[in-house]
Design an enzyme around this catalytic site. Structure first.
Site, mmCIF file in Angstrom:
data_model
loop_
_atom_site.group_PDB
_atom_site.id
_atom_site.type_symbol
_atom_site.label_atom_id
_atom_site.label_comp_id
_atom_site.label_asym_id
_atom_site.label_seq_id
_atom_site.Cartn_x
_atom_site.Cartn_y
_atom_site.Cartn_z
ATOM 1 N N GLU A 42 1.002 -1.276 -0.165
ATOM 2 C CA GLU A 42 0.064 0.408 0.327
ATOM 3 C C GLU A 42 0.659 1.217 -0.098
ATOM 4 O O GLU A 42 2.021 1.244 0.469
ATOM 5 C CB GLU A 42 -0.441 0.040 1.221
ATOM 6 C CG GLU A 42 -1.570 -1.202 1.582
ATOM 7 C CD GLU A 42 -1.377 -2.463 2.136
ATOM 8 O OE1 GLU A 42 0.041 -2.100 2.466
ATOM 9 O OE2 GLU A 42 -2.439 -2.672 2.418
ATOM 10 N N CYS B 181 2.743 8.358 2.534
ATOM 11 C CA CYS B 181 2.783 7.197 2.760
ATOM 12 C C CYS B 181 3.526 6.252 2.225
ATOM 13 O O CYS B 181 2.685 5.445 1.881
ATOM 14 C CB CYS B 181 1.594 7.744 4.273
ATOM 15 S SG CYS B 181 2.082 6.082 4.870
ATOM 16 N N CYS C 243 6.568 -7.173 7.061
ATOM 17 C CA CYS C 243 7.258 -6.478 8.692
ATOM 18 C C CYS C 243 8.300 -7.829 9.385
ATOM 19 O O CYS C 243 7.276 -8.445 9.336
ATOM 20 C CB CYS C 243 7.147 -5.305 9.268
ATOM 21 S SG CYS C 243 8.221 -5.222 10.137
ATOM 22 N N CYS D 30 5.967 -5.994 15.372
ATOM 23 C CA CYS D 30 4.684 -5.702 16.724
ATOM 24 C C CYS D 30 3.520 -5.975 17.099
ATOM 25 O O CYS D 30 2.587 -6.485 15.985
ATOM 26 C CB CYS D 30 4.619 -4.234 16.304
ATOM 27 S SG CYS D 30 6.492 -3.404 16.455
ATOM 28 N N CYS E 53 -0.183 -4.374 15.027
ATOM 29 C CA CYS E 53 -0.175 -3.490 13.351
ATOM 30 C C CYS E 53 0.166 -4.820 12.385
ATOM 31 O O CYS E 53 0.525 -6.290 13.195
ATOM 32 C CB CYS E 53 1.347 -3.165 13.405
ATOM 33 S SG CYS E 53 2.172 -3.152 11.908
ATOM 34 N N CYS F 103 -2.059 4.682 10.246
ATOM 35 C CA CYS F 103 -1.419 3.385 10.612
ATOM 36 C C CYS F 103 -1.067 1.966 11.458
ATOM 37 O O CYS F 103 -2.924 2.114 12.054
ATOM 38 C CB CYS F 103 -0.697 4.450 12.133
ATOM 39 S SG CYS F 103 0.199 6.225 11.424
HETATM 40 N N1 SAH Z 1 8.249 0.006 10.695
HETATM 41 C C1 SAH Z 1 8.391 1.641 11.153
HETATM 42 C C2 SAH Z 1 7.593 2.286 10.174
HETATM 43 C C3 SAH Z 1 6.516 1.883 9.287
HETATM 44 S S1 SAH Z 1 5.254 1.775 10.917
HETATM 45 C C4 SAH Z 1 7.833 2.191 12.406
HETATM 46 O O1 SAH Z 1 7.352 0.882 13.369
HETATM 47 O O2 SAH Z 1 7.632 2.925 12.986
HETATM 48 C C5 SAH Z 1 4.110 3.083 11.180
HETATM 49 C C6 SAH Z 1 3.880 3.884 11.987
HETATM 50 O O3 SAH Z 1 2.409 3.556 12.584
HETATM 51 C C7 SAH Z 1 4.493 3.627 13.606
HETATM 52 O O4 SAH Z 1 5.216 4.291 14.416
HETATM 53 C C8 SAH Z 1 3.709 2.242 13.846
HETATM 54 O O5 SAH Z 1 4.507 1.742 15.206
HETATM 55 C C9 SAH Z 1 2.250 3.044 13.318
HETATM 56 N N2 SAH Z 1 1.477 2.061 14.526
HETATM 57 C C10 SAH Z 1 1.509 0.832 13.678
HETATM 58 N N3 SAH Z 1 0.006 -0.527 13.597
HETATM 59 C C11 SAH Z 1 -0.680 0.637 14.338
HETATM 60 C C12 SAH Z 1 -2.210 1.341 15.157
HETATM 61 N N4 SAH Z 1 -2.397 -0.726 15.109
HETATM 62 N N5 SAH Z 1 -2.523 2.372 15.693
HETATM 63 C C13 SAH Z 1 -1.818 3.322 15.246
HETATM 64 N N6 SAH Z 1 -0.055 3.306 14.923
HETATM 65 C C14 SAH Z 1 0.309 1.959 14.418
HETATM 66 FE FE1 SF4 Z 2 7.122 -3.446 11.489
HETATM 67 FE FE2 SF4 Z 2 4.448 -2.679 12.371
HETATM 68 FE FE3 SF4 Z 2 6.223 -2.925 13.915
HETATM 69 FE FE4 SF4 Z 2 6.701 -1.432 12.058
HETATM 70 S S1 SF4 Z 2 5.000 -1.152 13.532
HETATM 71 S S2 SF4 Z 2 8.123 -2.527 12.274
HETATM 72 S S3 SF4 Z 2 5.425 -1.971 10.209
HETATM 73 S S4 SF4 Z 2 5.818 -4.883 12.674
#
Ligand code: SAH
Ligand code: SF4
Length: 340
Positions: free
Chosen positions: A91, A106, A113, A117, A120, A332
């Protein structure tokens, strides 16, 4: 197979044009069609002669990716699912903020990935592959071609961990700077905290903003959200951020997702303020966006405002990220590379 023109520098286009028997200024014209006028086909390059276009078309194409789906949110956010030549998809999201001329893309840096996390959607898919630099810039070109607008700002906050694909991300940044004329200061790279790569970035003299996904004020809570905490822990992360700031002189951004009852308490705010003392940073609070299969809930507005107030009290600049495109799963953490 046809070679792709998008991603080539002016010098590379000059070499290409010379090989095709064209004069040097043709390269400048093609460059302009790709990066400023953002055309989708060689046929649209109308100031090249028909014969020259035909001969180019034997060996080259503007792009070999396509828009698989496009969704428009009620707030104007657009989410594209882009398919690359091997069938993998990522995306990319275009955000327009009212009252501002900025158009922010974005972009994704990887398919899936590996960091995984718990909050996510991208992480749930696992790691599929890195994007090469041409596939990264292709996302911005796709937006420009489709909307006819020029992107002004870029955030690496789509799928993937940009610092685990740093060479391609740096090469893409160079092209954004030189060919798209998007200044490095208008670009933000967000990372879950890959310490050795933060050191590498500090050495690269990059002018872009580094954003750190912190999300918790201590080791225990952070490890629950982010397995990477067991490899690069929050104390070592702080040391690397202090070094980064000392070396670059640049202010960083701290990203902090607010999850109801988990990391949004008064104690957490105080602990976070304590952790961040001495770190030159702005704080971006991100209300948690709902993702299927997680137990987390978004914090209440009252709790968000209280958390913000407590941090501001410590002297930091704090913003709350506006939720964009949640009705089309473009916010996000909601990106997962799927069509349905
Ligand atoms: N992998 C990188 C960049 C992509 S994620 C990172 O983790 O920083 C971009 C942002 O979206 C990050 O701060 C991530 O933690 C946040 N994010 C991921 N899942 C989310 C969710 N369910 N709600 C809000 N923010 C989220
Ligand atoms: Fe990867 Fe999602 Fe964690 Fe960013 S927030 S490092 S995209 S798993």
């Amino acid at each position: 197979m046809l070679k792709v023109l998008s991603g080539l520098s002016l010098e590379q286009l000059e070499d290409l044009v010379a090989k095709e028997g064209g004069s040097k200024f043709r390269a400048k014209q093609i460059h302009n069609w790709i990066y400023s006028k953002s055309v989708s086909s060689i046929d649209e390059m109308t100031d090249l002669s028909k014969d020259f276009r035909e001969s180019l078309k034997h060996n080259y194409t503007v792009t070999n990716s396509k828009i698989k789906t496009k969704q428009v949110s009620s707030d104007g956010t657009i989410k594209y699912l882009i398919e690359y030549s091997d069938g993998e998809c990522v995306e990319t999201v275009l955000m327009r903020f009212d009252n501002r001329a900025n158009l922010t893309a974005c972009v994704s840096s990887q398919v899936g990935c590996a960091v995984n996390c718990s909050f996510c959607a991208t992480g749930k898919r696992g790691f599929i592959r890195n994007l090469d630099y041409k596939e990264i810039i292709e996302q911005v070109l796709t937006i420009q071609r489709d909307t006819g607008l020029k992107v002004t700002n870029i955030v690496f906050m789509g799928q993937g961990e940009p610092l685990l694909n740093l060479d391609n991300v740096l090469k893409a940044l160079e092209i954004f700077n030189n060919d798209f004329q998007i200044g490095a200061r208008r670009i933000t790279i967000s990372t879950s905290g890959i310490i050795p790569k933060i050191k590498e970035l500090a050495n690269s003299e990059l002018q872009s903003t580094l954003a750190i996904s912190l999300h918790a004020p201590n080791h225990q809570l952070r490890a629950e959200l982010m397995p990477i905490e067991n490899k690069y822990n929050i104390d070592e992360l702080k040391n690397s951020l202090l070094e980064y700031i000392e070396q670059t002189g640049r202010r960083i951004t701290i990203e902090y997702i607010l999850i109801h009852g988990f990391n949004d308490t008064t104690e957490c705010a105080k602990e976070l303020a304590y952790y961040l003392r001495g770190i030159k940073c702005n704080i971006n609070l991100i209300p948690y966006n709902n993702v299927n299969d997680t137990k987390y809930k978004k914090s209440s507005n009252d709790d968000i405002m209280k958390f913000k107030y407590l941090l501001e009290h410590s002297g930091k600049k704090v913003t709350v990220r506006l939720e964009r495109g949640a009705d089309i799963d473009a916010a996000c953490g909601q990106l997962r590379g799927k069509t349905v």
